[in-house]
Design an enzyme around this catalytic site. Structure first.
Site, short mmCIF file in Angstrom:
data_model
loop_
_atom_site.label_atom_id
_atom_site.label_comp_id
_atom_site.label_asym_id
_atom_site.label_seq_id
_atom_site.Cartn_x
_atom_site.Cartn_y
_atom_site.Cartn_z
N SER A 270 0.82 -1.20 0.00
CA SER A 270 0.00 0.00 0.00
C SER A 270 0.87 1.26 0.00
O SER A 270 1.60 1.52 -0.93
CB SER A 270 -0.96 -0.03 1.19
OG SER A 270 -1.84 1.06 1.16
N ASP B 153 -2.75 6.32 -3.52
CA ASP B 153 -1.69 5.68 -2.75
C ASP B 153 -1.10 4.52 -3.57
O ASP B 153 -1.41 4.36 -4.75
CB ASP B 153 -2.22 5.22 -1.39
CG ASP B 153 -3.10 3.98 -1.48
OD1 ASP B 153 -3.67 3.72 -2.56
OD2 ASP B 153 -3.21 3.25 -0.47
N ASP C 105 -1.45 1.25 -3.76
CA ASP C 105 -2.22 0.15 -4.35
C ASP C 105 -3.60 0.60 -4.82
O ASP C 105 -4.43 -0.23 -5.20
CB ASP C 105 -2.33 -1.03 -3.40
CG ASP C 105 -3.20 -0.75 -2.17
OD1 ASP C 105 -3.35 0.44 -1.80
OD2 ASP C 105 -3.72 -1.71 -1.58
N ASP D 48 -6.24 1.80 -3.42
CA ASP D 48 -7.51 1.63 -2.68
C ASP D 48 -7.88 2.91 -1.94
O ASP D 48 -8.95 2.99 -1.33
CB ASP D 48 -7.44 0.44 -1.72
CG ASP D 48 -6.48 0.62 -0.56
OD1 ASP D 48 -5.67 1.56 -0.58
OD2 ASP D 48 -6.52 -0.21 0.37
#
Length: 452
Positions: A95, A238, A240, A242
């Protein structure tokens, strides 16, 4: 949190506590637990292919099929798991963490991240090493699903509406952070009708554009781009995809808690009522704005899997976290950066007000976030000793210790993803919030120095 899993999967520094051996063993546990095909994806980190291959080897060694999705946003993997016949999903990502980190997230057959009993089941298999030892002809197959990103993009466009941004669509700067957002987010916004200027859209696991956490300090060049092209808003993802955060057309960074309040309030207002679920780390502005619109707020421990689980149980209208991770239950029960970007962009296009003007209607608070380095093994003792020092009548221990005072509140809790103690403080003005945070952080640091 479990012994292995934090608030958002398993994470660590590559070559130290995140190794191919761990990925192989965890893959064996996931393959044993899933009892069916597992969809596997990665973000753009340099170590991703190495860990993915070890993870896939573990999954197939347990007899389950491993289906490679390639590089894809975490919510894209979760969406395909929910909408197809996959028994589970596994995403190699850390992440927002720096490039030396990587991790593994897991999702269940409905696309949500496991909580409580499900985490315990996977960890029990992992630590007991209760994997099957299969003969050559029982090993699971490996295949590919090339449609994961397109399937996900189509779903968002169908939900928001293709070419639905009007005759004067907004101009949007989209910062993909050299991560998987670049595979989908600019194209989705173009399909909605926005004029898109994409930056940091090339995949690169060293994150050359800026660090993968979309903080004000990391987004200086993004803000400059918004101002340079006279954009209506900026969106920064960010590592990843999400989560995302926003920048107003005037070049002002929008903290995630204010985006959460904006969307939650609009959702409740459009529905005339509704429950919004959010962690105890969220700003008071969320509750104020939601309640002013006729809704109510329920608080949970920190972690999007917990928020999503409570949303499902309570049939909540909306939910999310103060870090910009928003959950749209009509779409799926997980944080979704591209869905957030699409929804907010359409909301701006549908209203006469600018993003900045809409945000001005939200009650003003200042939330300060800090941290203290703390070894994972010391976190419980640090929190226990800090709790003993608290002298206040109004205390919430849903997650860590949240202390309410007349001038504001503070929250101290162990990080579920890094060797840190998190310190949050909120007040009506930044000076007071910073003062509260400074005092709480000093108390925590003193205890860490004694314990660690």
């Amino acid at each position: 949190m479990g012994e292995l899993f934090g608030t958002n999967g398993v994470r660590g520094v590559v070559g130290d506590d995140m190794t191919p051996e761990l990925a192989l063993r965890l893959g064996r546990a996931i393959g044993t637990w899933s009892e069916g095909p597992v969809l596997v994806g990665t973000d753009t980190r340099t170590s991703g292919p190495m860990l993915r291959d070890a993870l896939v080897a573990g999954i197939t060694s347990a007899g389950a099929e491993a289906v490679d999705a390639g590089v894809a946003p975490t919510p894209a993997i979760q969406y395909s798991v929910e909408e197809t016949d996959y028994a589970a999903g596994a995403i190699v990502t850390a992440s927002h963490n720096p490039p030396e980190f990587n991790g593994i997230k897991v999702c269940t057959g409905d696309g949500t991240e496991p909580v409580n009993d499900e985490v315990a089941d996977i960890e029990e298999i992992y630590f007991d090493e209760s994997f099957p030892d299969l003969a050559w002809d029982s090993v699971g197959p490996r295949s590919e699903d090339p449609n994961v990103v397109d399937r996900y993009a189509d779903a968002i466009v169908d939900e928001v509406g293709e070419d639905k941004l009007g005759d004067d669509p907004p101009t949007v700067v989209v910062d993909c952070a050299n991560g998987p957002a670049g595979t989908v987010s600019p194209d989705v916004l173009r399909r909605l009708g926005a004029h898109v200027v994409a930056i940091n859209a090339q995949p690169d696991g060293s994150f050359p554009g800026h660090d993968s956490e979309p903080t004000p300090e990391n987004l200086a060049s993004t803000i400059q781009a918004v101002e340079a092209v006279d954009a209506d808003l900026g969106i920064a993802f960010d590592g990843d995809a999400d989560r995302c955060v926003f920048i107003t057309g005037e070049g002002e960074y929008v903290p995630g808690e204010r985006t959460l309040a904006l969307v939650a309030g609009a959702m409740v207002e459009n529905n005339d009522e509704g429950l919004v679920v959010t962690p105890v780390s969220s700003s008071q502005c969320v509750a104020d704005h939601v309640e002013n619109a006729g809704g109510e707020v329920e608080y949970t421990a920190v972690g999007s899997p917990i928020v999503a689980d409570v949303m499902q149980q309570r049939r909540a209208l909306f939910g999310g976290e103060e870090n910009g991770g928003l959950i749209f239950p009509d779409h799926q029960y997980c944080r979704d950066g591209t869905m957030t970007a699409a929804w907010v962009t359409k909301h701006v296009a549908d209203n006469d007000e600018t993003l900045a003007e809409m945000l001005d209607e939200i009650p003003g608070y200042r939330l300060v976030k800090q941290s203290v380095d703390c070894p994972d093994e010391a976190k419980d003792e640090v929190l226990e000793r800090y709790t003993e020092t608290v002298d206040a009548d109004d205390v919430d221990t849903t997650d860590g210790v949240k202390v309410f005072r007349s001038e504001g509140w503070t929250l101290v809790r162990p990080s579920g993803t890094e060797p840190l103690m998190r310190v949050y403080a909120e007040a009506r003005d930044h000076e007071q919030a910073a003062k509260l945070a400074k005092h709480a952080r000093a108390d925590v640091q003193s205890i860490v120095d004694e314990v660690a």
